[in-house]
Design an enzyme around this catalytic site. Structure first.
Site, short mmCIF file in Angstrom:
data_model
loop_
_atom_site.label_atom_id
_atom_site.label_comp_id
_atom_site.label_asym_id
_atom_site.label_seq_id
_atom_site.Cartn_x
_atom_site.Cartn_y
_atom_site.Cartn_z
N HIS A 30 -18.34 87.64 -55.57
CA HIS A 30 -17.70 88.96 -55.70
C HIS A 30 -16.76 88.90 -56.89
CE1 HIS A 30 -15.50 92.60 -54.64
NE2 HIS A 30 -16.53 92.89 -53.86
N ASP B 207 -22.66 92.42 -48.23
CA ASP B 207 -24.11 92.66 -48.19
C ASP B 207 -24.90 91.55 -47.52
OD1 ASP B 207 -23.40 94.01 -51.28
OD2 ASP B 207 -24.25 95.18 -49.65
C1 SDX Z 1 -20.79 94.76 -53.85
O1 SDX Z 1 -16.84 95.42 -56.66
C2 SDX Z 1 -16.99 95.67 -55.43
O2 SDX Z 1 -15.98 95.89 -54.71
C3 SDX Z 1 -18.43 95.74 -54.94
C4 SDX Z 1 -18.60 95.87 -53.44
C5 SDX Z 1 -18.13 97.21 -52.93
O3 SDX Z 1 -17.86 97.30 -51.72
O4 SDX Z 1 -18.17 98.19 -53.72
O5 SDX Z 1 -17.90 94.83 -52.78
C6 SDX Z 1 -20.07 95.79 -53.06
O6 SDX Z 1 -21.34 95.08 -54.87
C7 SDX Z 1 -20.75 93.33 -53.38
C8 SDX Z 1 -21.50 92.36 -54.38
C9 SDX Z 1 -23.00 92.50 -54.08
N1 SDX Z 1 -23.77 91.74 -55.10
C10 SDX Z 1 -24.39 90.60 -54.77
O7 SDX Z 1 -24.31 90.03 -53.69
C11 SDX Z 1 -25.26 90.05 -55.89
C12 SDX Z 1 -25.06 88.51 -56.01
N2 SDX Z 1 -23.70 88.32 -56.52
C13 SDX Z 1 -23.58 88.05 -57.96
O8 SDX Z 1 -24.49 88.80 -58.71
C14 SDX Z 1 -22.12 88.12 -58.39
O9 SDX Z 1 -21.39 87.42 -57.49
C15 SDX Z 1 -21.44 89.45 -58.63
C16 SDX Z 1 -22.25 90.36 -59.50
C17 SDX Z 1 -21.16 90.13 -57.34
C18 SDX Z 1 -20.17 89.11 -59.33
O10 SDX Z 1 -20.58 88.48 -60.53
P1 SDX Z 1 -19.50 87.87 -61.49
O11 SDX Z 1 -18.53 88.93 -61.85
O12 SDX Z 1 -20.16 87.10 -62.59
O13 SDX Z 1 -18.79 86.87 -60.52
P2 SDX Z 1 -17.75 85.82 -60.96
O14 SDX Z 1 -17.20 86.13 -62.32
O15 SDX Z 1 -16.77 85.66 -59.85
O16 SDX Z 1 -18.67 84.51 -61.07
C19 SDX Z 1 -18.02 83.27 -61.17
C20 SDX Z 1 -19.14 82.28 -61.44
C21 SDX Z 1 -20.03 82.70 -62.61
O17 SDX Z 1 -20.46 81.47 -63.20
P3 SDX Z 1 -19.71 81.01 -64.58
O18 SDX Z 1 -19.92 82.11 -65.58
O19 SDX Z 1 -18.25 80.80 -64.21
O20 SDX Z 1 -20.44 79.71 -64.95
O21 SDX Z 1 -20.01 82.18 -60.30
C22 SDX Z 1 -21.33 82.50 -60.69
C23 SDX Z 1 -21.22 83.32 -61.97
O22 SDX Z 1 -22.40 83.15 -62.73
N3 SDX Z 1 -21.88 83.30 -59.61
C24 SDX Z 1 -22.96 82.95 -58.89
C25 SDX Z 1 -23.11 83.98 -57.96
N4 SDX Z 1 -22.16 84.90 -58.13
C26 SDX Z 1 -21.39 84.47 -59.17
N5 SDX Z 1 -23.78 81.90 -58.95
C27 SDX Z 1 -24.79 81.87 -58.05
N6 SDX Z 1 -25.02 82.81 -57.12
C28 SDX Z 1 -24.19 83.88 -57.05
N7 SDX Z 1 -24.40 84.82 -56.12
#
Ligand code: SDX
Length: 393
Positions: free
Chosen positions: A270, A328
């Protein structure tokens, strides 16, 4: 500073906007709506009480609750011509595509609640959207499965009515299942609002141009659809089906950590929560209750989800990146068990989030200092250069 967004190269910090509606502490895993903890609201309120809280700033007293319920109930029917709108879609259209179209067209059916400068029209628009989303969502489902639309009933609660319009048919009596209706109501509460997420920011930006409220909500639906956002609940089920067995989990956890692999664990991570999403905990408990009520033992997706959560939460990559299950992760398992097709999962998210979107939109429109949103950029293209005529290129 553009008065709306504080410039940030990675655009990773939230947009600068004031709001008194929802507070999140991502490090502590805290979510408050107008000061009330999400767990207290999910445990003690129904969805319309939370709608009243988000929209008006206070939980309703008994009279206000009854008045609000009556107002919403008497807005649940949609314009009869709107039903014809659905027939323009193919039967295999994704229900979210239908919702984008139908909600975006609502201003063509409800001209008398589009003047954003009239507080009475703003209020009616908010009530119409909250009231009609379940009807339109159920119609989207019925249209894609080829069953007749069901008219809303005024003797049912908000969640009961939605389940009735979705799963009821004219051929037989439909009986309320209190456990499933309560679970549906709780799922709506857990999705109601969440500060300045991507879809809410989209609604605010669209609203800042003074577009009509129906068009603004349609823009939120479009933004929510993405699998990185609200589309994740549908993507989680697809992921669990792809993993297909507990012993294949390590392979997928490895892929999720591999930067060269685009695979992400859906339902994990998140932008704000760097702790357990408080909604995910309540969702998991609700999942157990619904499966128990439906007499579903050893649900295959749940077994994989729980083992995936256990492995991921003990893996140093996920610990270091602070990746936890989000709202989710479990919702799709519940919705599938309740009989919803995966294509309806994000529609339910949009249905519930409509109150958050319209409350945030109202807050912004009523702010006297409100200006049109105009994000800026860091220009990375060509500096000014002399023109080259065609025969010289
Ligand atoms: C919702 O914003 C909200 O409030 C949204 C929401 C709401 O109620 O409106 O809460 C609803 O959208 C929840 C999120 C649903 N999406 C998913 O579950 C999709 C899977 N999650 C990822 O796509 C991701 O976690 C995001 C899109 C949610 C966030 O992505 P970010 O902004 O890149 O997350 P981050 O910056 O905290 O990531 C830190 C690291 C990154 O790696 P580095 O660049 O530091 O090397 O963690 C990695 C990311 O690549 N990472 C993951 C990951 N999520 C983040 N690696 C593997 N699997 C994952 N799911």
């Amino acid at each position: 500073e553009t008065g709306y967004f504080t410039y940030d190269p990675g655009f990773t910090s939230t947009a600068a906007c004031d709001s008194a509606i929802t507070y999140i502490d991502g490090d502590e895993g805290v979510l408050l709506h107008r000061g009330y903890a999400i767990a207290d609201l999910a445990e003690n309120c129904d969805f319309l009480e939370v709608c009243h809280l988000l929209l008006n700033g206070e939980l309703p007293n008994p009279q206000q609750k009854s008045d609000f319920e009556r107002t919403i109930t008497y807005h649940t029917m949609v314009h009869e011509q709107l039903a014809k709108f659905y027939s323009g879609f193919r039967r295999d259209a994704h229900p979210m595509a239908i919702m984008c179209g139908v909600v975006g067209a609502l201003s063509a059916f409800y001209h008398d609640s589009t003047d954003i400068f009239d507080p009475v029209q703003r209020k009616i628009a908010a009530h119409r959207l909250i009231a009609k989303m379940p009807t339109m969502a159920a119609m989207a489902h019925k249209y894609t499965v080829g069953e007749p639309f069901m008219y809303p009933r005024n003797d049912l609660t908000y969640a009961e009515n939605f389940l009735y319009m979705t799963f009821g048919t004219p051929c037989e009596e439909w009986t309320v299942d209190p456990v499933l209706s309560e679970a549906m109501d709780k799922i709506f509460i857990l999705h109601a609002d969440h500060e300045q997420n991507a879809s809410t920011s989209t609604v605010r930006l669209a609203g800042s141009s003074h577009a009509n409220p129906f068009a603004c909500i349609a823009s939120g639906i479009a933004a929510l659809w993405g699998p990185a956002h609200g589309g994740a609940n549908e993507a989680v089920l697809k992921m669990l089906e792809e993993i297909s067995s507990v012993d294949r989990i390590p392979e997928f956890v490895r892929r999720a950590k591999d930067k060269n692999d685009s695979f992400r664990l859906m339902g994990f991570g998140h932008r704000v929560y760097k702790n357990y999403d408080p909604r995910a905990k309540i969702m998991r408990e609700t999942c157990y209750q619904v499966l128990d009520r439906l007499g579903i033992q050893d649900e295959p997706h749940l077994a994989i989800a729980m083992e995936l959560e256990r492995i991921a939460l003990s893996d140093e990559y996920f610990i270091e990146k602070k990746l936890y299950p989000n709202v989710d992760f479990y919702s799709g398992i519940i919705l599938k068990a309740m009989g919803f097709p995966t294509s309806m999962f994000t529609v339910l998210f949009a249905l519930a989030r409509t109150v958050g979107w319209i409350s945030q939109w109202k807050e912004m429109i009523e702010d006297p200092a409100q200006k049109i949103g105009r994000p800026r950029q860091l220009f990375t293209g060509n500096p000014a250069r002399p023109f080259v005529p065609l025969d010289k290129r």
